[in-house]
Design a protein around this motif. Structure first.
Motif, PDB file in Angstrom:
ATOM      1  N   ALA A  40      14.443  57.203  53.548  1.00 52.66           N
ATOM      2  CA  ALA A  40      14.439  56.593  54.771  1.00 52.66           C
ATOM      3  C   ALA A  40      15.069  55.225  54.573  1.00 52.66           C
ATOM      4  CB  ALA A  40      13.009  56.054  55.233  1.00 52.66           C
ATOM      5  N   ALA A  41      15.880  55.001  56.035  1.00 54.12           N
ATOM      6  CA  ALA A  41      16.611  53.751  56.092  1.00 54.12           C
ATOM      7  C   ALA A  41      15.655  52.323  55.806  1.00 54.12           C
ATOM      8  CB  ALA A  41      17.254  53.872  57.164  1.00 54.12           C
ATOM      9  N   GLY A  42      14.634  52.504  56.215  1.00 50.18           N
ATOM     10  CA  GLY A  42      13.798  51.271  56.174  1.00 50.18           C
ATOM     11  C   GLY A  42      12.272  51.576  56.385  1.00 50.18           C
ATOM     12  N   ARG A  43      11.454  50.651  56.510  1.00 46.39           N
ATOM     13  CA  ARG A  43      10.084  50.935  56.444  1.00 46.39           C
ATOM     14  C   ARG A  43       9.587  51.614  57.616  1.00 46.39           C
ATOM     15  NH1 ARG A  43       7.427  44.783  57.056  1.00 46.39           N
ATOM     16  NH2 ARG A  43       8.198  44.379  59.188  1.00 46.39           N
ATOM     17  N   ARG A  44      10.114  51.427  59.029  1.00 47.61           N
ATOM     18  CA  ARG A  44       9.600  52.113  59.853  1.00 47.61           C
ATOM     19  C   ARG A  44      10.034  53.507  59.954  1.00 47.61           C
ATOM     20  NH1 ARG A  44       7.741  48.817  64.018  1.00 47.61           N
ATOM     21  NH2 ARG A  44       8.384  46.411  63.631  1.00 47.61           N
ATOM     22  N   GLU A  45      11.193  53.801  59.558  1.00 50.20           N
ATOM     23  CA  GLU A  45      11.588  55.255  59.361  1.00 50.20           C
ATOM     24  C   GLU A  45      10.730  56.007  58.380  1.00 50.20           C
ATOM     25  OE1 GLU A  45      15.484  58.231  58.410  1.00 50.20           O
ATOM     26  OE2 GLU A  45      15.646  55.960  58.681  1.00 50.20           O
ATOM     27  N   LEU A  46      10.223  55.233  57.138  1.00 49.97           N
ATOM     28  CA  LEU A  46       9.494  55.802  56.360  1.00 49.97           C
ATOM     29  C   LEU A  46       8.272  55.933  56.905  1.00 49.97           C
ATOM     30  CD1 LEU A  46       9.212  56.490  53.190  1.00 49.97           C
ATOM     31  CD2 LEU A  46       8.803  54.049  52.664  1.00 49.97           C
ATOM     32  N   ALA A  47       7.555  55.041  57.706  1.00 52.41           N
ATOM     33  CA  ALA A  47       6.173  55.256  58.101  1.00 52.41           C
ATOM     34  C   ALA A  47       6.256  56.367  59.150  1.00 52.41           C
ATOM     35  CB  ALA A  47       5.789  54.010  59.063  1.00 52.41           C
ATOM     36  N   GLU A  48       7.505  56.677  59.853  1.00 49.12           N
ATOM     37  CA  GLU A  48       7.596  57.837  60.719  1.00 49.12           C
ATOM     38  C   GLU A  48       7.598  59.236  59.960  1.00 49.12           C
ATOM     39  OE1 GLU A  48      11.057  57.335  63.162  1.00 49.12           O
ATOM     40  OE2 GLU A  48      10.261  55.410  64.170  1.00 49.12           O
ATOM     41  N   LEU A  49       8.233  59.161  58.856  1.00 45.87           N
ATOM     42  CA  LEU A  49       8.282  60.332  58.058  1.00 45.87           C
ATOM     43  C   LEU A  49       6.997  60.838  57.499  1.00 45.87           C
ATOM     44  CD1 LEU A  49      11.619  59.559  55.888  1.00 45.87           C
ATOM     45  CD2 LEU A  49      11.230  61.574  57.711  1.00 45.87           C
ATOM     46  N   ALA A  50       6.031  59.696  57.032  1.00 45.83           N
ATOM     47  CA  ALA A  50       4.927  59.961  56.537  1.00 45.83           C
ATOM     48  C   ALA A  50       3.937  60.491  57.550  1.00 45.83           C
ATOM     49  CB  ALA A  50       4.447  58.582  55.933  1.00 45.83           C
TER      50      ALA A  50
END
Length: 289
Positions: A249-259
């Motif tokens: 993920a590019a950042g924490r928001r994208e990582l949260a979206e992926l999870a």
């Protein structure tokens, strides 16, 4: 005390499904008594947690025993490599949050530390067990403490700990759900560790989903314990989703979206406010614990 930034679920008594089969009063009393005995034994055995070899098997046994005491059948789908992985490899483990039973299910699969609200530390008996399990406590009433808590979380992950986090920030009924907030995912990025999503669902043996185990609204823990104790044929399903590797993920928001997307995909749901990026759902033969 609460603040506008603290997550709050709209779920309440009206979300509870009706018509669930129940057990007799003597059986309810026996279940609660059995759970009390397990917890008492757990408190007596906490000195053994100082020994690394005993820590994980003992914690798993305690959590499985409490679930059995309440008549909960745990089904785990997928994740063989997660359950059998060698200790010392850190990961942020995230799941949707429905009930106090969630933490028992997660630790029955793989015992780990947790990021928990500080109020849990004051709960009778259970608070002591959670604290002795190495939990990192979050003071939700003091936003100024958040950076320090996330730094502590990142350090634990970097040091090889598995840490369980519920990024919805509060419990939901199960048919409704919350968004995954990104704060804890920054700790995974800073710690250079993967994220492992878990999807939890409660149903009855006849296949109907139930919200009866949800810990929602203004009810006390005792009220929730009593409601779970009277349920007949409760099944707790856990879907172990694919690991999200560091750097994906590019950042924490994208990582949260992926999870969040992985959890919704495993459960077959889509958040109404956002079409998630869907990941490959888990299709595996259930493992009965």
């Amino acid at each position: 005390m609460s603040h506008a930034w603290m997550p709050q679920a709209p779920c309440g008594d009206g979300c509870l499904t009706r018509g669930a089969p129940t057990v007799s009063l003597p059986r309810r009393i026996m279940r609660i008594g059995s759970a009390v005995l397990v917890v008492a034994a757990a408190l007596a055995s906490t000195p053994l947690l100082a020994f690394a070899r005993a820590r994980e098997p003992l914690a798993r046994l305690i959590c499985r025993s409490v679930l059995r005491a309440f008549g909960v059948r745990l089904l785990v789908h997928g994740g063989d490599e997660f359950r059998r992985a060698e200790p010392g490899r850190g990961a942020l483990v995230v799941n949707n949050h429905i009930s106090w039973l969630d933490v028992l299910a997660v630790n029955a699969i793989r015992p780990m530390r947790a990021l928990a609200k500080k109020e849990i530390a004051s709960w009778p008996v259970l608070g002591a067990i959670v604290a002795r399990g190495g939990s990192i406590f979050l003071d939700r009433e003091r936003l100024s403490t958040l950076p320090g808590t996330m730094a502590e979380l990142a350090g634990a992950l970097r040091g090889g700990s598995l840490v369980s986090v519920t990024p919805e920030g509060t419990t939901w009924c199960g048919t409704a759900s919350g968004r995954f907030t990104p704060a804890a995912f920054q700790a995974a990025i800073d710690g250079g560790v993967p994220v492992r999503p878990l999807a939890l669902r409660y149903r009855l043996t006849d296949g109907r989903e139930t919200t009866q185990p949800a810990f929602i609204g203004p009810e006390s823990l005792i009220d929730s314990l009593r409601r779970v104790a009277r349920l007949r044929g409760l099944v707790l399903e856990v879907f172990v989703c694919e690991e999200i590797a560091p750097g994906r993920a590019a950042g924490r928001r994208e990582l949260a979206e992926l999870a969040e997307s992985a959890v919704r995909s495993a459960l077959g749901t889509v958040h109404p406010q956002r079409r998630p990026r869907r990941t490959k759902p888990v299709h595996a033969v259930p493992v009965v614990l």
